[in-house]
Design a protein around this motif. Structure first.
Motif, PDB file in Angstrom:
ATOM      1  N   SER A  66       0.851  -1.184   0.000  1.00  0.00           N
ATOM      2  CA  SER A  66       0.000   0.000   0.000  1.00  0.00           C
ATOM      3  C   SER A  66       0.887   1.235   0.000  1.00  0.00           C
ATOM      4  N   VAL A  67       0.369   2.303  -0.557  1.00  0.00           N
ATOM      5  CA  VAL A  67       1.095   3.567  -0.560  1.00  0.00           C
ATOM      6  C   VAL A  67       0.129   4.638  -0.094  1.00  0.00           C
ATOM      7  N   GLN A  68       0.605   5.507   0.770  1.00  0.00           N
ATOM      8  CA  GLN A  68      -0.232   6.604   1.242  1.00  0.00           C
ATOM      9  C   GLN A  68      -0.491   7.576   0.098  1.00  0.00           C
ATOM     10  N   GLU A  69      -1.573   8.318   0.203  1.00  0.00           N
ATOM     11  CA  GLU A  69      -1.925   9.316  -0.809  1.00  0.00           C
ATOM     12  C   GLU A  69      -0.918  10.471  -0.817  1.00  0.00           C
ATOM     13  N   MET A  70      -0.510  10.928   0.361  1.00  0.00           N
ATOM     14  CA  MET A  70       0.448  12.028   0.453  1.00  0.00           C
ATOM     15  C   MET A  70       1.789  11.469   0.919  1.00  0.00           C
ATOM     16  N   LEU A  71       2.838  11.776   0.159  1.00  0.00           N
ATOM     17  CA  LEU A  71       4.169  11.254   0.431  1.00  0.00           C
ATOM     18  C   LEU A  71       5.104  12.359   0.896  1.00  0.00           C
TER      19      LEU A  71
END
Length: 164
Positions: A66-71
């Motif tokens: 999974s990857v967060q929306e804000m990096l």
């Protein structure tokens, strides 16, 4: 930080990879069965599944996470395969949109993915040109293939701040 820990899967044995590659060649209609029920995937999910299967068909290992929306800038740079400093400079020039949380920059995953797509379109096809000019382009294009595994962007940064 990852929502769910990344899962790394080794490449398929050559015989299985070859069978999968044959099954996928020229096909874009993928049917998914879960407990005997057919599910139609939205185009984005279908593309991700086909990409994963294509990687397996070439005998490659893959990471799914999974990857967060804000990096953070560190996470975005790692995902893009470029340096943190180069990414910060691009945000300063307005090439990649950035939002601020206090003094810390945050970059939307979609913006990094869009940038990677433009880099893919700018890059010459594999095998084009001679080896003497292969590395002479913009240093940012070197990381354009890094979108293969988004799992790298899910790792936290060291110390809790991204230094920007």
């Amino acid at each position: 930080m990852a929502l769910i820990a990344p899962r790394v899967t080794a490449g398929l044995p050559a015989e299985d990879a070859q069978k999968l590659q044959y099954a996928l060649s020229g096909r874009h209609d993928i049917t998914v069965f879960v407990d005997g029920t057919v599910h139609r995937l939205p185009p984005e999910a279908r593309d991700a599944v086909v990409d994963l299967l294509n990687r397996f068909s070439r005998g490659e290992a893959a990471t799914v996470s999974s990857v967060q929306e804000m990096l953070t800038t560190s996470q975005a740079a790692e995902l893009a395969g470029i340096s943190h400093t180069y990414l910060r400079n691009m945000t300063d020039r307005g090439e990649i949109p950035v939002e601020y949380r206090g003094t810390h920059r945050r970059i939307r995953l979609a913006d990094i993915m869009a940038w990677l797509e433009t880099q893919k379109k700018k890059a010459p096809p594999e095998g084009a040109g001679d080896s003497a000019t292969a590395g002479a382009g913009d240093s940012a294009t070197a990381g354009a293939g890094a979108s293969a595994t988004a799992g790298a962007a899910t790792r936290g940064n060291d110390g809790g701040t991204d230094g920007s």
